[in-house]
Design a protein around this motif. Structure first.
Motif, PDB file in Angstrom:
ATOM      1  N   HIS A   1      -2.945  88.528 -47.561  1.00 58.79           N
ATOM      2  CA  HIS A   1      -2.431  88.110 -46.251  1.00 58.79           C
ATOM      3  C   HIS A   1      -1.005  88.629 -46.100  1.00 58.79           C
TER       4      HIS A   1
ATOM      5  N   HIS B   1       1.665  86.124 -44.636  1.00 61.89           N
ATOM      6  CA  HIS B   1       2.009  84.866 -45.324  1.00 61.89           C
ATOM      7  C   HIS B   1       3.201  85.118 -46.256  1.00 61.89           C
TER       8      HIS B   1
ATOM      9  N   ASP C   1      -3.609  78.952 -43.966  1.00 61.83           N
ATOM     10  CA  ASP C   1      -5.019  79.042 -43.590  1.00 61.83           C
ATOM     11  C   ASP C   1      -5.701  77.715 -43.904  1.00 61.83           C
TER      12      ASP C   1
ATOM     13  N   HIS D   1     -12.252  80.832 -41.433  1.00 60.04           N
ATOM     14  CA  HIS D   1     -11.087  79.967 -41.594  1.00 60.04           C
ATOM     15  C   HIS D   1     -10.212  80.001 -40.344  1.00 60.04           C
TER      16      HIS D   1
ATOM     17  N   HIS E   1      -6.244  80.296 -39.057  1.00 64.18           N
ATOM     18  CA  HIS E   1      -4.885  80.667 -39.477  1.00 64.18           C
ATOM     19  C   HIS E   1      -3.918  79.996 -38.518  1.00 64.18           C
TER      20      HIS E   1
END
Ligand SMILES: [Zn+2]
Length: 273
Positions: free
Chosen positions: A141, A144, A151, A268, A270
């Motif tokens: 990611h 991040h 997430d 998922h 985010h």
């Protein structure tokens, strides 16, 4: 021989740093013990070295790193407390569960609210950020890297009993168990693939799904969670796949498409503050 040993040390340092950020430094610390275990056989040396590394790593992970990270403006999400938990303990063991304090508070409040509306329900978090340094990405990611991203897993229910499944997902790490587009829905995975973004669906290829034939995507609770999150002024963006945005009827401007350069977000949610 010396050069080979050096290459091995650098290789291990890089791998463990990419996965855990702090593991490489801890690995370097274990090298100081090399002279004291020199007298043992090769097999025993590996055993002792692994033991020393794991002991130092675990002590640092649960005692020193949280204190130092707090000075850096990041706090660990709860390991096993209340209604906010990691989907897998590995997220915490690998030091991938650090966020800005305001994001942690927000998540705790939203998870309490979810639990109040659906007893037994909490929030399962996935990858967050590393404890230190803005700009140090938590791969894969890229965004991040500042403590502001996180997430979250979707909700699921058991199709046979109708009961909500909590802190569970079709994939062991939460990524790769896609709730793909149905017939007639916008199919961004296919569009991105056609544009040449080969990485878009890669997690589905490399991560095995648990065989939970009766595990079904829980639209009701997942929609509720996204609405609760979007109502918080601290939340700036929420990414999920466009077909789920439409299917769940999410009209808030905060829920957006992340772009083909990222990966699929139909496994998922985010969020960013
Ligand atoms: Zn993310």
């Amino acid at each position: 021989m010396m050069a080979l040993k050096l290459i091995k040390i650098i290789f291990f340092f890089l791998i463990i740093t990419v996965i855990t950020q702090v593991g490489g430094i801890i690995y370097f610390c274990t090298l100081f013990f090399d002279s004291s275990i020199k007298k043992y056989s090769a097999g025993k040396r590996i055993f002792y070295k692994t033991g020393i590394f794991l002991s130092l790593y675990l002590v640092a992970t649960f005692t020193i790193i949280p204190i130092l990270a707090e000075k850096n403006g990041r706090v660990p999400l709860p390991v096993n407390f209340g209604n906010l938990k990691p989907l897998t303990i590995w997220t915490c063991l690998l030091n991938r569960h650090y966020v800005k304090p305001e994001l942690k508070i927000l998540l705790e409040e939203v998870s309490e609210s979810m639990n109040g509306q659906y007893p037994g329900t909490g929030i399962s978090y996935l990858d967050a950020n590393f404890p230190f340094f803005n700009g140090f990405p938590l791969l894969p990611h890229l965004s991040h890297e500042d403590g502001k991203k996180l997430d979250l897993a979707f909700y699921y229910y058991d199709d046979e009993t109708g009961k909500g499944l909590d802190y569970k997902a079709p994939s062991p790490i939460g990524y790769g168990g896609f709730e793909g587009p149905k017939k007639g829905e916008q199919n961004m995975p296919e569009i991105c693939q056609r544009k040449g973004f080969w990485q878009y669906g890669i997690l589905g290829e490399i991560i095995p799904n648990w065989v939970f034939s009766s595990m079904k995507f829980d639209e009701k609770r997942t929609k509720k969670l996204i609405i609760e999150l979007s109502r918080r002024k601290e939340i700036k963006k929420i990414f999920i796949e466009p077909h789920l945005r439409t299917r769940l009827g999410l009209n808030t401007g905060k829920v957006r498409f992340h772009g083909c350069h990222a990966v699929r977000h139909d496994d998922h949610i985010h969020i960013e503050i």
